[in-house]
Design a protein around this motif. Structure first.
Motif, PDB file in Angstrom:
ATOM      1  N   SER A   5       0.848  -1.253   0.047  1.00 31.11           N
ATOM      2  CA  SER A   5      -0.103  -0.029  -0.065  1.00 31.11           C
ATOM      3  C   SER A   5       0.954   1.115  -0.048  1.00 31.11           C
ATOM      4  O   SER A   5       0.271   2.368   0.012  1.00 31.11           O
ATOM      5  CB  SER A   5      -0.919  -0.122   1.284  1.00 31.11           C
ATOM      6  N   HIS A   6       2.187   1.153  -0.031  1.00 29.65           N
ATOM      7  CA  HIS A   6       3.102   2.280   0.039  1.00 29.65           C
ATOM      8  C   HIS A   6       4.511   2.087  -0.463  1.00 29.65           C
ATOM      9  O   HIS A   6       5.314   1.284   0.323  1.00 29.65           O
ATOM     10  CB  HIS A   6       2.907   2.852   1.340  1.00 29.65           C
ATOM     11  N   ALA A   7       4.566   2.260  -1.549  1.00 29.18           N
ATOM     12  CA  ALA A   7       6.173   2.270  -2.234  1.00 29.18           C
ATOM     13  C   ALA A   7       6.467   3.302  -3.205  1.00 29.18           C
ATOM     14  O   ALA A   7       5.423   3.615  -3.677  1.00 29.18           O
ATOM     15  CB  ALA A   7       6.283   0.638  -2.821  1.00 29.18           C
ATOM     16  N   HIS A   8       7.775   3.654  -3.306  1.00 28.94           N
ATOM     17  CA  HIS A   8       8.236   4.673  -4.156  1.00 28.94           C
ATOM     18  C   HIS A   8       9.066   3.959  -5.438  1.00 28.94           C
ATOM     19  O   HIS A   8      10.327   4.280  -5.272  1.00 28.94           O
ATOM     20  CB  HIS A   8       8.879   5.504  -3.473  1.00 28.94           C
ATOM     21  N   TYR A   9       8.733   3.235  -6.224  1.00 25.62           N
ATOM     22  CA  TYR A   9       9.318   2.623  -7.235  1.00 25.62           C
ATOM     23  C   TYR A   9       9.728   3.775  -8.245  1.00 25.62           C
ATOM     24  O   TYR A   9      10.363   3.403  -9.272  1.00 25.62           O
ATOM     25  CB  TYR A   9       8.382   1.484  -8.025  1.00 25.62           C
ATOM     26  N   GLY A 109      -2.072  11.756  -1.067  1.00 25.39           N
ATOM     27  CA  GLY A 109      -0.926  11.519  -0.439  1.00 25.39           C
ATOM     28  C   GLY A 109       0.440  11.189  -0.904  1.00 25.39           C
ATOM     29  O   GLY A 109       0.543  11.323  -2.120  1.00 25.39           O
ATOM     30  N   GLU A 110       1.551  11.497  -0.304  1.00 21.51           N
ATOM     31  CA  GLU A 110       1.519  11.282   1.169  1.00 21.51           C
ATOM     32  C   GLU A 110       1.292  12.783   1.757  1.00 21.51           C
ATOM     33  O   GLU A 110       2.282  13.790   1.451  1.00 21.51           O
ATOM     34  CB  GLU A 110       2.530  10.624   1.981  1.00 21.51           C
ATOM     35  N   ILE A 111       0.622  13.080   2.563  1.00 22.57           N
ATOM     36  CA  ILE A 111       0.460  14.518   3.057  1.00 22.57           C
ATOM     37  C   ILE A 111       0.469  14.366   4.742  1.00 22.57           C
ATOM     38  O   ILE A 111       0.302  13.134   5.370  1.00 22.57           O
ATOM     39  CB  ILE A 111      -0.818  15.157   2.860  1.00 22.57           C
ATOM     40  N   VAL A 172      -2.675   5.670   8.247  1.00 23.88           N
ATOM     41  CA  VAL A 172      -1.378   6.482   8.671  1.00 23.88           C
ATOM     42  C   VAL A 172      -0.322   5.395   8.490  1.00 23.88           C
ATOM     43  O   VAL A 172      -0.146   4.411   8.606  1.00 23.88           O
ATOM     44  CB  VAL A 172      -1.722   6.573  10.511  1.00 23.88           C
ATOM     45  N   HIS A 173       0.335   6.062   7.418  1.00 26.40           N
ATOM     46  CA  HIS A 173       1.540   5.198   6.783  1.00 26.40           C
ATOM     47  C   HIS A 173       2.709   5.156   7.712  1.00 26.40           C
ATOM     48  O   HIS A 173       2.833   6.127   8.368  1.00 26.40           O
ATOM     49  CB  HIS A 173       1.633   5.826   5.425  1.00 26.40           C
ATOM     50  N   CYS A 174       3.374   4.022   7.543  1.00 23.38           N
ATOM     51  CA  CYS A 174       4.414   3.508   8.357  1.00 23.38           C
ATOM     52  C   CYS A 174       4.369   3.980   9.843  1.00 23.38           C
ATOM     53  O   CYS A 174       4.958   4.604  10.323  1.00 23.38           O
ATOM     54  CB  CYS A 174       5.651   4.421   7.846  1.00 23.38           C
ATOM     55  N   THR A 224       5.691  -1.046   2.444  1.00 19.91           N
ATOM     56  CA  THR A 224       7.124  -0.940   2.873  1.00 19.91           C
ATOM     57  C   THR A 224       7.762   0.326   2.840  1.00 19.91           C
ATOM     58  O   THR A 224       8.888   0.645   3.368  1.00 19.91           O
ATOM     59  CB  THR A 224       7.881  -1.709   1.450  1.00 19.91           C
ATOM     60  N   ASP A 225       7.247   1.339   2.115  1.00 20.22           N
ATOM     61  CA  ASP A 225       7.918   2.649   1.870  1.00 20.22           C
ATOM     62  C   ASP A 225       9.202   2.632   1.208  1.00 20.22           C
ATOM     63  O   ASP A 225      10.255   3.353   1.287  1.00 20.22           O
ATOM     64  CB  ASP A 225       8.182   3.496   3.263  1.00 20.22           C
ATOM     65  N   ALA A 226       9.383   1.281   0.501  1.00 24.97           N
ATOM     66  CA  ALA A 226      10.432   1.155  -0.601  1.00 24.97           C
ATOM     67  C   ALA A 226      10.804   2.469  -1.380  1.00 24.97           C
ATOM     68  O   ALA A 226       9.873   3.141  -1.596  1.00 24.97           O
ATOM     69  CB  ALA A 226      10.114   0.059  -1.354  1.00 24.97           C
TER      70      ALA A 226
END
Ligand SMILES: [Zn+2]
Length: 291
Positions: A5-9, A109-111, A172-174, A224-226
């Motif tokens: 649900s959250h990665a920065h590829y 997001g992300e905010i 609420v990420h990470c 992951t916030d990869a």
């Protein structure tokens, strides 16, 4: 099937061949490859989708390009990250409105707010302005939000309590915090994003481990916030090799196993519920039996 649900590829870390962390039956391993190879590996590992949040106005354009390049694999979100907001020009904020109208955008997001680094009061005000503007945008476009909150839970919760965008929910990420803080977000209807923070050594992860049994399974999303937030694996991989290694969604089976262990349920239950939660919250146009 697993969804990140959250990665920065879109991050520059993936633009040239790179070393990355994977996880199989034998534990963590390092591999070398490029983004194409990684995406193929993710498909084979039954991790076929990820949500890609923007962090700056420029990155929002890039996120949309990446999503167009990998339709049905990458779901884009549009937003300016609190620590990046201070580098943006306030009069450019309307560009976000145009980005947010792009078909296929699933969230704002992300905010949020980030007080981790010592900041001038002005910087905090800038963060507030962008956060409020983007919550208004979420409400206008009827999208859920992806929240980045660091050392600022009290202020974020205070704002969310009165803002109508709360009704659309979000994640609420990470998440890293106590069960008391988690409970306040849960009370407002938010989901909690759990990733590599749960795979740290006990002294770092203890508070989160204690919070997880109190977070209902139907409110947990995997992330992951990869390329960031590598799990602790220095005991099996030389620290020297890890220095330039990227995190990837391939670690999610390890996150699932840890959550299952903390909750005393099966890994299958965690996988199924978190996938359903992500599809439901963001209205993802995916089939649950893919691939
Ligand atoms: Zn992020």
């Amino acid at each position: 099937m697993i969804i990140d649900s959250h990665a920065h590829y879109n991050n520059g870390a993936y633009k040239k061949p790179f070393r990355y962390l994977s996880h199989d039956q034998d534990g963590y391993t390092l591999r070398e490859g490029d983004r194409e190879q990684l995406f193929r590996e993710l498909q084979d590992a039954n991790i076929p989708y990820s949500i890609e949040p923007g962090v700056s106005l420029q990155s929002c354009g890039e996120v949309l390009e990446l999503a167009a390049q990998y339709p049905g694999r990458i779901f884009p979100a549009i937003g300016v990250h609190p620590t990046r907001s201070i580098f943006e020009t306030w009069s450019d904020r309307h560009k976000l409105d145009a980005y947010a109208k792009t078909p296929g955008v699933i969230a704002i997001g992300e905010i949020g707010l980030d007080y981790h680094y010592k900041r001038e009061e002005q910087h905090r005000l800038t963060q507030y302005l962008w956060f409020l503007y983007q919550l208004d945008l979420a409400w206008k476009r009827k999208k859920p939000v992806i929240l980045h909150v660091r050392d600022a839970h009290e202020d974020v919760l205070r704002i969310l309590r009165w803002h109508p965008a709360r009704k659309l929910g979000g994640v609420v990420h990470c998440f890293y915090g106590s069960k008391e803080i988690a409970e306040q977000y849960l009370k407002l209807g938010y989901h909690i994003g759990i990733g590599g923070s749960v795979l740290q050594l006990e002294e770092r992860a203890q508070e989160l481990w204690e919070a997880i049994p109190h977070i209902p399974l139907e409110r947990i999303l995997l992330e992951t916030d990869a390329p960031f937030i590598l799990p602790y694996c220095k005991d099996v991989i030389q620290p020297k090799l890890l220095r330039r290694a990227r995190n990837t969604s391939l670690i999610l089976p390890a996150v699932i196993r840890k959550i299952a262990e903390l909750k005393g349920i099966s890994a299958d239950e965690v996988e199924q519920a978190t996938t359903e939660n992500t599809i439901r919250l963001f209205h993802l146009p995916v089939l649950e039996d893919n691939p």
